[in-house]
Design an enzyme around this catalytic site. Structure first.
Site, PDB file in Angstrom:
ATOM      1  N   ASP A  51     125.029   6.276  21.858  1.00 12.74           N
ATOM      2  CA  ASP A  51     124.592   5.673  20.995  1.00 12.74           C
ATOM      3  C   ASP A  51     125.368   4.479  20.029  1.00 12.74           C
ATOM      4  OD1 ASP A  51     123.267   7.851  22.469  1.00 12.74           O
ATOM      5  OD2 ASP A  51     122.472   8.790  19.904  1.00 12.74           O
ATOM      6  N   PHE A 110     128.452  13.553  16.026  1.00  9.55           N
ATOM      7  CA  PHE A 110     127.795  13.188  17.066  1.00  9.55           C
ATOM      8  C   PHE A 110     127.129  11.879  16.969  1.00  9.55           C
ATOM      9  CE2 PHE A 110     125.183  16.192  20.217  1.00  9.55           C
ATOM     10  CZ  PHE A 110     126.673  16.473  20.894  1.00  9.55           C
ATOM     11  N   SER A 111     125.902  11.049  16.677  1.00  9.94           N
ATOM     12  CA  SER A 111     125.913  10.071  16.100  1.00  9.94           C
ATOM     13  C   SER A 111     125.274  10.040  14.504  1.00  9.94           C
ATOM     14  CB  SER A 111     124.359   9.682  16.718  1.00  9.94           C
ATOM     15  OG  SER A 111     124.347   9.499  17.999  1.00  9.94           O
TER      16      SER A 111
END
Ligand code: FRU
Length: 511
Positions: A51, A110-111
């Site tokens: 991402d 994480f994103s």
């Protein structure tokens, strides 16, 4: 607040884990030859990316971070890679920004997202993942939201982390699936949307609010899917565009719906109006991209007011190998300008791409019936627009077909049938040797058999924009770059215009 009082030296303390990732990238990224990289699509320095994260303006430049595992071209404990650009086409790589080096994010950063603070610092909000072994021997992830502040290169994680935990969730909200904060500033305060799995196991998007971007409180739900559009909704983005409110999500475990949504990981945009609680009242829902390889899009508001989107040009269900090498895996889409027309999201390649147009080759009113090759129309790093219409207004042709990245062995085709108003992209013979989905069909709006197809290719990617961005479809192409033949075919009689530009990236050297 403690982070405010830190001096510069302390601000830039770099953990061993981060230093190791930076050193590894510095050592091995130079070994990836330019031939293995696209010309203008973002890749990781080395290893794996997924991402886009923190796509935002900072000090007059556009920053892009990304999910990153430098050590191998497969997903692993997530770091944040980092680049910046002034024109969305040429990117400068910066040192790795975040590494999983704290107890609360030891299994992954994480994103998340980024904003520029009024005091000139850049603030990152990301999901920290920590896994704990359970009594039955299984591992359970705990996801929390964390902050890091920095100067555009080096970042310090806050002592107060994590800033959003299980305690901030609505009743029944899962602590295992609580991720991907996208924050923005609105007036005097800050908002963030975060993906969460409610008690029914599906997905919903939570809204948090803050006065200072450091202390956040839960406000309510922006939207819930009630199992209608997949299950867990990942990577939300929520923004205003052309008088509408737009929520974009990337659902897991979608069920197919006609030709609009395919099974598995998909992307959905919901267009409507938010109410006073910022809950979205939906007016229209549709897929964001109709190709095979597109996920986790994120947007920013450019300095000139344009809303620009970038996404991972890949998909969990299909990301099994990289076209060329096992040194890098994954690339981003070309950034796209968004607008709303007739209640739908319109996507166009950023206009900055035009600055890289090289030689133009044009054909007008080419009559087409058998397979046709046009002198000068070939290539794998091109921006080509094809306009098609019936040769005889009263007799509709049956099909139009464009063959791309073609040689004796390979071909990827785009076919349009006006009778069905469907575009079909088939990359079965693009060179990919795994038996996964290689064909996508999607409905388009065709007026009297007229259609406009803009194809942007960058070696191993194909991005298709139909009718000035009414539909976009993204594909990785696993075809050797030497396969650069393009041809056109028709069933029935039609007329075609072609404008093709080579995309040229050595302009600076020429000047
Ligand atoms: C989406 C996603 C996010 C998560 C990240 C992990 O592709 O699954 O939900 O934060 O990737 O790399």
């Amino acid at each position: 607040m403690t982070h405010r009082n830190r001096n510069r030296k302390e601000m830039h303390m770099i953990s061993q884990t981060l230093q190791k990732a930076r050193d590894f990238e510095a050592q091995y990224a130079p070994y990836v030859p330019q031939e293995e990289r696209p010309e203008f699509h973002v890749t990781g320095g080395i290893g794996w990316i997924n991402d886009p994260n923190g796509f935002s303006v900072y000090k007059g430049e556009y920053h892009l971070f990304h999910q990153y595992y430098p050590y191998k071209a497969v997903w692993g404990p997530m770091h944040w890679g980092h680049l910046k650009t002034r024109d969305f086409i040429r990117w400068e790589r910066l040192p790795v920004a975040l590494a999983p080096d704290m107890p609360y994010d030891k299994d992954g950063c994480f994103s998340g997202s980024a904003i520029e603070m009024p005091d000139g610092r850049q603030l990152l909000m990301y999901t920290g993942v920590r896994e704990e072994r359970q009594e039955d021997g299984s591992m359970k992830p705990f996801q929390t939201q964390c902050l890091a502040v920095g100067d555009g290169v080096d970042y310090e994680k806050l002592d107060a982390n994590p800033v959003l935990t299980a305690a901030d969730l609505p009743k029944g909200g899962s602590t295992e699936d609580f991720r991907d904060p996208k924050m923005w500033r609105e007036g005097d305060c800050y908002y963030a949307v975060v993906g969460n799995r409610p008690a029914d196991g599906s997905g919903s998007i939570l809204l948090f609010r803050s006065d200072d971007a450091f202390h956040w409180t839960y406000q309510g739900r922006v939207a819930s899917n009630h199992r209608q559009y997949g299950m867990m909704w990942e990577c939300p983005d929520y923004f205003k565009l052309d008088g509408k409110d737009v929520l974009m999500v990337s659902p897991q475990e979608m069920s197919p719906m006609g030709l609009e949504f395919h099974a598995g990981n998909g992307t959905v945009c919901m267009i409507g109006q938010e109410n006073e609680k910022k809950h979205l009242i939906r007016e229209n829902v549709h897929a964001i991209d109709y190709g095979i390889d597109f996920y986790a899009p994120q947007t920013l508001m450019a300095l000139d007011g344009r809303r620009i989107m970038i996404a991972w040009l890949q998909n969990w269900d299909t990301a099994r190998s990289h076209p060329v090498t096992d040194r890098i895996c994954g690339q981003m889409t070309l950034p796209r300008e968004l607008s709303i027309r007739d209640g739908r999201l319109i996507q166009r390649p950023v206009r900055e791409l035009d600055n890289y147009h090289g030689e133009k080759i044009s054909y007008k009113n080419v009559p087409l019936s058998t397979e046709t090759f046009l002198t000068g129309i070939r290539g794998r790093t091109i921006d080509m627009t094809v306009n098609v219409r019936p040769a005889n207004g009263s007799v509709m042709y049956h099909a139009f077909k464009m063959n791309l990245a073609k040689d004796g062995e390979h071909v990827t085709t785009i076919r349009f049938k006006p009778g069905q108003a469907i575009v079909r992209v088939d990359r079965s013979r693009c060179g990919y040797r795994f038996d996964i989905v290689h064909v996508r069909e999607f409905p388009v709006y065709s007026r009297h058999g007229c259609i406009k197809l803009r194809v942007v290719m960058d070696k191993h990617s194909l991005e298709l924009f139909v009718n000035d961005g009414e539909q976009a479809a993204s594909f990785v192409m696993y075809t050797p770059v030497s396969a650069d033949v393009i041809s056109f075919e028709a069933e029935g009689e039609l007329l075609m215009d072609v404008d093709k530009y080579d995309l040229v990236f050595d302009k600076e050297d020429e000047e």
